[in-house]
Write an enzyme that holds these catalytic residues in place. Structure first.
Site, mmCIF file in Angstrom:
data_model
loop_
_atom_site.group_PDB
_atom_site.id
_atom_site.type_symbol
_atom_site.label_atom_id
_atom_site.label_comp_id
_atom_site.label_asym_id
_atom_site.label_seq_id
_atom_site.Cartn_x
_atom_site.Cartn_y
_atom_site.Cartn_z
ATOM 1 N N ASN A 261 0.730 -1.182 -0.091
ATOM 2 C CA ASN A 261 -0.074 -0.058 -0.019
ATOM 3 C C ASN A 261 0.885 1.160 -0.050
ATOM 4 O O ASN A 261 0.358 2.405 -0.558
ATOM 5 C CB ASN A 261 -0.833 -0.054 1.108
ATOM 6 C CG ASN A 261 -0.499 -0.108 2.564
ATOM 7 O OD1 ASN A 261 0.625 -0.897 2.559
ATOM 8 N ND2 ASN A 261 -0.933 0.621 3.520
ATOM 9 N N GLU A 284 10.540 -5.009 -9.915
ATOM 10 C CA GLU A 284 10.245 -6.600 -9.911
ATOM 11 C C GLU A 284 8.754 -6.620 -10.088
ATOM 12 O O GLU A 284 8.337 -7.531 -11.085
ATOM 13 C CB GLU A 284 10.332 -7.158 -8.268
ATOM 14 C CG GLU A 284 11.664 -6.769 -7.793
ATOM 15 C CD GLU A 284 11.598 -7.255 -6.426
ATOM 16 O OE1 GLU A 284 12.245 -7.844 -5.759
ATOM 17 O OE2 GLU A 284 10.823 -6.541 -5.600
#
Length: 493
Positions: A261, A284
């Protein structure tokens, strides 16, 4: 070649106690679902019959509950690396019922090739297409798929029908040579491609093809709140000021962002800040926020290892592949996380700390220094080689009973020598060019929650004067207070 179609249970029957298995994917994206779950059922049956059954496990990173969770609940994990986030597996690891070794994600594939780790007997991989001559097209995540396919004696392919075959072309599958013949990885721009659109294997190694229609699933991240919004704004304002000061090129630099988040809040703030130009990402995990910013024109291109997005967003990508295949590339983690490429591209790296200390050392992995949370992931791959390395964290946790900033981290993952900037909802600590005592005051003044500032100032005053002022008798007093009373406010500092 004609492959042998099997049910998940039939494929699982090929796996025996003590076998070492490599799994494709990175997060639930691209990870096999039905065969691992069948292996877990096989383990439960073997245990019920009084026979041992555990397997060694290599994955790209965390996986879905049908892989890590199912095998952990079945007590079928002999060892596991390199990163996990499943609560049942975490429980087994912290109870010493499953051996876990944490490692940098960019190192895993090459250490398998070097022979530092036991060779996988089986590779279980998810694909959206498989050709007669052994071309495996991954789904929404890659991980260590090319390396485990090459090293394994046998390959089991889960053919996932929820992923369109038209995804072929979004991947860039490349394995570097090993020393002493290793050459430069030919990625000079975020959008460069250097490999193949699929993994090519000897089709005789494929011992089973199992059909699957299980979507990625996976839990949703916590929503953005006032704290994470403020952290995101602080990151964006800091980077905008760096552009204005001429320390970042006016055209900006590629972003690497962690998962969660806070990362979503940071990306949202970057997209909303008028002083941040449209940017690229070399990272990633490509999250929901990246796809939204891409559609709005704020993200020009994203290179990653997986599309770790919600199911509606993934369906949107699949329905608009002509658009997204021009703007997204998915690579093995050995390339997406490669330090060589990170330094060459000049990445601005933004990762999340579990705990930081007043000198800028970071704990990313261990609660109170002992209990494994998830793992180090790829944060070190990027941080040590960043143009600017940033760590973010809310200043407190557990309703304020834990200060995320302490006199000394209880476990060290990233040292002060690699961490350039620390940011909380209270502000920014720019640690570049500062001595330890200067860093301490900068962090306390700018990042620490007001409840804990005086406490940490008293700690500094109590420490003997030295290059790094540390009081060896009280440096873990805040951790001790939480362990004993459940509240760091009770620390005797």
């Amino acid at each position: 070649m004609s492959y042998k179609n099997m049910t998940a249970a039939e494929a699982a029957a090929l796996i025996n106690d003590g076998d070492v298995v490599g799994f494709s994917g990175f997060t639930p994206a691209g990870a096999p679902k039905v065969v691992p779950n069948a292996i877990a059922e096989r383990a439960e049956a073997e245990h019920a019959a009084g026979r041992p059954f555990k397997i060694g496990m290599y994955t790209g990173a965390s996986t879905g509950d049908m892989l890590d969770g199912a095998l952990a609940r079945a007590n079928a994990v002999l060892f596991r690396t390199p990163y996990q986030s499943n609560k049942d597996l975490r429980t087994r690891i912290n109870a010493q019922e499953a051996h876990y070794f944490d490692m940098h994600l960019s190192h895993e594939a090459q250490e398998l090739r070097y022979g530092f780790l036991p060779r996988p007997k089986f590779a279980i991989v998810e694909a959206c297409d498989l050709t007669d001559d052994g071309e495996i097209v991954p789904t929404s995540g890659v991980g260590i798929l090319p390396t485990i396919c090459r090293l394994a004696d046998h390959i089991i392919v889960e053919l996932n029908t929820t992923t369109p075959k038209a995804l072929r072309g979004i991947h860039d599958i490349y394995e570097p040579q090993d020393p002493p013949m290793r050459q430069a990885i030919p990625v000079y721009r975020v959008s460069d491609r250097c490999g193949e659109p699929c993994v090519k294997v000897d089709p005789r190694k494929i011992v089973a093809v199992v059909e699957s229609n299980v979507p990625n699933g996976g839990g949703k991240f916590a929503p953005i709140d006032d704290v994470t919004t403020k952290i995101g704004e602080n990151v964006a304002h800091f980077l905008a000021a760096e552009i204005k000061a001429g320390r970042i090129p006016a055209s900006f630099l590629p972003i690497q962002s962690g998962v969660g988040n806070i990362a979503n809040a940071v990306l949202a703030s970057l997209g909303e800040n008028p002083d941040i130009p449209p940017f690229e990402m070399y990272t990633e995990v490509i999250q929901d926020a990246v796809i939204g910013l891409m559609k709005e024109g704020h993200v020009k291109f994203a290179s990653g290892c997986s599309l770790t997005v919600s199911q509606p967003v993934l369906e949107d990508v699949y329905q608009n592949l002509d658009f997204f295949k021009q703007r997204i590339v998915l690579r093995p983690q050995e390339i997406s996380n490669n330090p060589e490429v990170a330094r060459r591209l000049g990445l601005i790296t933004i990762n999340t700390a579990l705990e930081a200390d007043i000198f800028g050392n970071i704990n990313s992995t261990h609660v109170l220094g002992t209990k494994m949370m998830n793992g180090i992931g790829g944060s070190c791959d990027f941080t040590r080689n960043a143009y600017i390395s940033i760590f973010t964290t809310p200043s407190t946790a557990k309703d304020g009973k834990i200060s995320a900033i302490v006199p000394m981290v209880s476990h060290l993952d990233q040292s002060e020598h690699s961490v350039k900037v620390l940011i909380t909802e209270y502000g920014v600590a720019d640690l570049r060019g500062k001595s330890p005592i200067q860093r301490a005051h900068c962090i306390i003044d700018n990042c620490v929650h007001p409840d804990y500032r005086d406490m940490l100032r008293r700690y500094i005053e109590s420490a003997p004067k030295a290059h790094t002022p540390m009081n060896i008798y009280t440096c873990f007093e805040m951790h001790k207070a939480f362990a004993e009373t459940g509240d760091m406010h009770n620390a005797k500092l």
